[in-house]
Design a protein around this motif. Structure first.
Motif, PDB file in Angstrom:
ATOM      1  N   MET A   1      38.661 108.150  23.377  1.00 42.85           N
ATOM      2  CA  MET A   1      39.725 107.676  24.281  1.00 42.85           C
ATOM      3  C   MET A   1      39.256 107.829  25.729  1.00 42.85           C
ATOM      4  N   LYS A   2      40.057 107.220  26.635  1.00 43.85           N
ATOM      5  CA  LYS A   2      39.698 107.247  28.055  1.00 43.85           C
ATOM      6  C   LYS A   2      40.123 108.558  28.710  1.00 43.85           C
ATOM      7  N   ALA A   3      39.312 109.017  29.663  1.00 47.73           N
ATOM      8  CA  ALA A   3      39.693 110.154  30.498  1.00 47.73           C
ATOM      9  C   ALA A   3      39.000 109.998  31.840  1.00 47.73           C
ATOM     10  N   ALA A   4      39.650 110.506  32.905  1.00 47.12           N
ATOM     11  CA  ALA A   4      39.041 110.484  34.242  1.00 47.12           C
ATOM     12  C   ALA A   4      38.489 111.879  34.504  1.00 47.12           C
ATOM     13  N   VAL A   5      37.181 111.954  34.695  1.00 50.23           N
ATOM     14  CA  VAL A   5      36.541 113.265  34.829  1.00 50.23           C
ATOM     15  C   VAL A   5      35.783 113.363  36.152  1.00 50.23           C
ATOM     16  N   LEU A   6      35.823 114.562  36.705  1.00 44.43           N
ATOM     17  CA  LEU A   6      35.032 114.879  37.884  1.00 44.43           C
ATOM     18  C   LEU A   6      33.738 115.516  37.424  1.00 44.43           C
ATOM     19  N   THR A   7      32.621 115.041  38.009  1.00 46.22           N
ATOM     20  CA  THR A   7      31.332 115.654  37.682  1.00 46.22           C
ATOM     21  C   THR A   7      30.722 116.322  38.905  1.00 46.22           C
ATOM     22  N   GLY A   8      31.354 116.149  40.067  1.00 43.10           N
ATOM     23  CA  GLY A   8      30.866 116.762  41.299  1.00 43.10           C
ATOM     24  C   GLY A   8      31.730 116.274  42.441  1.00 43.10           C
ATOM     25  N   THR A   9      31.365 116.678  43.656  1.00 42.85           N
ATOM     26  CA  THR A   9      32.149 116.273  44.818  1.00 42.85           C
ATOM     27  C   THR A   9      32.128 114.751  44.977  1.00 42.85           C
ATOM     28  N   HIS A  10      33.333 114.171  45.061  1.00 43.55           N
ATOM     29  CA  HIS A  10      33.510 112.720  45.220  1.00 43.55           C
ATOM     30  C   HIS A  10      32.912 111.924  44.060  1.00 43.55           C
ATOM     31  N   GLN A  11      32.740 112.580  42.919  1.00 42.82           N
ATOM     32  CA  GLN A  11      32.215 111.881  41.746  1.00 42.82           C
ATOM     33  C   GLN A  11      33.240 111.918  40.633  1.00 42.82           C
ATOM     34  N   LEU A  12      34.011 110.818  40.578  1.00 42.62           N
ATOM     35  CA  LEU A  12      35.025 110.704  39.536  1.00 42.62           C
ATOM     36  C   LEU A  12      34.685 109.481  38.701  1.00 42.62           C
ATOM     37  N   GLU A  13      34.771 109.663  37.410  1.00 36.86           N
ATOM     38  CA  GLU A  13      34.314 108.604  36.523  1.00 36.86           C
ATOM     39  C   GLU A  13      35.316 108.471  35.371  1.00 36.86           C
ATOM     40  N   VAL A  14      35.594 107.225  34.975  1.00 34.11           N
ATOM     41  CA  VAL A  14      36.431 107.021  33.793  1.00 34.11           C
ATOM     42  C   VAL A  14      35.496 106.877  32.595  1.00 34.11           C
ATOM     43  N   VAL A  15      35.590 107.848  31.671  1.00 29.30           N
ATOM     44  CA  VAL A  15      34.740 107.791  30.478  1.00 29.30           C
ATOM     45  C   VAL A  15      35.584 107.293  29.294  1.00 29.30           C
ATOM     46  N   ARG A  16      34.935 106.762  28.285  1.00 27.64           N
ATOM     47  CA  ARG A  16      35.663 106.159  27.165  1.00 27.64           C
ATOM     48  C   ARG A  16      35.448 106.892  25.846  1.00 27.64           C
ATOM     49  N   ASP A  17      34.680 107.950  25.904  1.00 26.78           N
ATOM     50  CA  ASP A  17      34.349 108.656  24.652  1.00 26.78           C
ATOM     51  C   ASP A  17      34.846 110.103  24.700  1.00 26.78           C
ATOM     52  N   TRP A  18      35.927 110.331  25.448  1.00 24.13           N
ATOM     53  CA  TRP A  18      36.455 111.695  25.550  1.00 24.13           C
ATOM     54  C   TRP A  18      37.136 112.067  24.240  1.00 24.13           C
ATOM     55  N   PRO A  19      36.979 113.303  23.764  1.00 26.01           N
ATOM     56  CA  PRO A  19      37.602 113.667  22.479  1.00 26.01           C
ATOM     57  C   PRO A  19      39.135 113.640  22.534  1.00 26.01           C
ATOM     58  N   GLU A  20      39.741 113.319  21.431  1.00 25.82           N
ATOM     59  CA  GLU A  20      41.208 113.363  21.320  1.00 25.82           C
ATOM     60  C   GLU A  20      41.677 114.795  21.565  1.00 25.82           C
ATOM     61  N   PRO A  21      42.898 114.971  22.109  1.00 30.30           N
ATOM     62  CA  PRO A  21      43.381 116.334  22.388  1.00 30.30           C
ATOM     63  C   PRO A  21      43.585 117.133  21.101  1.00 30.30           C
ATOM     64  N   ALA A  22      43.304 118.423  21.204  1.00 35.52           N
ATOM     65  CA  ALA A  22      43.564 119.331  20.084  1.00 35.52           C
ATOM     66  C   ALA A  22      44.912 119.992  20.359  1.00 35.52           C
ATOM     67  N   ALA A  23      45.908 119.677  19.554  1.00 35.38           N
ATOM     68  CA  ALA A  23      47.260 120.185  19.795  1.00 35.38           C
ATOM     69  C   ALA A  23      47.566 121.352  18.866  1.00 35.38           C
ATOM     70  N   GLY A  24      48.201 122.391  19.421  1.00 33.51           N
ATOM     71  CA  GLY A  24      48.626 123.535  18.626  1.00 33.51           C
ATOM     72  C   GLY A  24      50.005 123.306  18.026  1.00 33.51           C
ATOM     73  N   PRO A  25      50.495 124.263  17.223  1.00 30.33           N
ATOM     74  CA  PRO A  25      51.787 124.072  16.537  1.00 30.33           C
ATOM     75  C   PRO A  25      52.984 123.964  17.490  1.00 30.33           C
ATOM     76  N   LYS A  26      52.853 124.502  18.706  1.00 32.25           N
ATOM     77  CA  LYS A  26      53.981 124.422  19.656  1.00 32.25           C
ATOM     78  C   LYS A  26      53.796 123.305  20.684  1.00 32.25           C
ATOM     79  N   ASP A  27      52.774 122.477  20.499  1.00 28.21           N
ATOM     80  CA  ASP A  27      52.458 121.419  21.460  1.00 28.21           C
ATOM     81  C   ASP A  27      52.989 120.063  20.995  1.00 28.21           C
TER      82      ASP A  27
END
Ligand code: ZN
Ligand code: ZN
Length: 322
Positions: A1-27
């Protein structure tokens, strides 16, 4: 899935292979519908705060739709639209126990010390998602969290209807404090050097002045010490100073000024769970306040890098439609 990630100062990138969220029982898992860009996100982007790890998912002022609920969640269901309260307090420390969850000693701050949520889907504790009516405008939801910060500062100041208040700063927080004051029947008088910001906030009902004095109420939203110094010269004895802006710089005020002026000085950090989010929601549902007035610019998720790059220079708030 898509996510916007920072890799450094002024470096923001939209990646498409970010893992799905891991949800706990109260999430719950939420599909993002929109996210406001905030000064604290920009402090990471600009390198003023260190990234906890890289790549780092940014963002915290979000809303979306629940897609799945954890096994122990009984009061949320898939399909509900929610705003996220992005400060997860422990609810067990001494501060939490006396209701000051904003001062929790074990607070997870989304996007700062726990990963952000500018992602196609993210997990959040069900307790920190607030179900909102379908008819609310998405732009109001994108500004809901900073509005809650502003509204809570006004509430904590204990100012009442019919007063006038000096507001330092006409950025998003100054504007939302002004809106909260107007909703309460208080006249906000704003000092803001940026002409575009000042024009906007005056159009939205605030007054402006070069020489008014004798204010009994002051709200500091800039986090810039000299701005506070300028405001102090306009206070009446017995004034209440409520500070929302953050800076490590020392206060430009002496003990003697506080004592002779008989000032009440109080800091206001975010909001307390869950009452302040619920009260803010009540205001928006009743149409007493439109938090969306803070917005000037809308970007698509894929253009998140552009959204961040110009955010500091824009007259109003930037948001990203998910
Ligand atoms: Zn924020
Ligand atoms: Zn706590």
């Amino acid at each position: 899935m898509k996510a916007a990630v920072l890799t450094g100062t002024h470096q923001l990138e939209v990646v498409r292979d970010w893992p799905e969220p891991a949800a706990g029982p109260k999430d719950v898992v939420v599909a993002l519908e929109g996210l406001g860009v905030c000064g604290s996100d920009l402090s990471l982007y600009d390198g003023h705060r260190e990234l906890p790890s890289t790549p780092w998912v940014v963002g915290h002022e979000a809303f979306g739709r629940i897609v799945t609920v954890g096994a122990e969640v009984t009061n949320r269901e898939a399909g509900q639209r929610v705003v996220i309260e992005p400060n997860y307090s422990c609810l067990e420390c001494a501060n939490c126990k006396r209701g000051l969850t904003s001062a929790c000693t074990d607070r997870a701050i989304v996007g700062m010390n726990t990963p952000g949520i500018l992602a196609e889907r993210f997990a959040a504790p069900a307790e920190y998602t607030h179900v909102v009516p379908e008819e609310l405008a998405v732009e109001d939801l994108a500004c809901f969290e900073p509005f809650t910060v502003a509204r809570t500062a006004v509430k904590r100041s204990a100012i009442t209807k019919g007063e006038r208040a000096l507001v330092l700063g006409g950025g998003a927080q100054g504007l939302l404090v002004s809106q909260s004051l107007l909703a309460l029947g208080v006249e906000p008088v704003v000092i803001e050097p940026h002409p575009g910001r000042l024009r906007r906030i005056v159009e939205l009902g605030a007054a402006t002045t070069d020489d008014d004095k004798d204010f009994l109420w002051l709200f500091e939203t800039t986090g810039v010490a000299p701005a506070l110094a300028a405001g102090l010269g306009r206070l009446a004895a017995g004034a209440t100073i409520t500070m929302v802006g953050l800076t490590p710089a020392p206060l430009p005020i002496t003990m003697e000024q506080v004592v002779r002026g008989q000032y009440t000085v109080r800091g206001s950090l975010i909001y307390d769970h869950p009452a302040d989010f619920q009260a803010a929601l009540g205001d928006v549902v009743a149409d007493r306040v439109r938090p969306s007035v803070a917005i000037t610019d809308t970007f698509a998720f894929d253009d998140a890098a552009d959204a961040f790059a110009g955010a500091r220079e824009r007259a109003g708030k930037t948001w990203i439609a998910g």
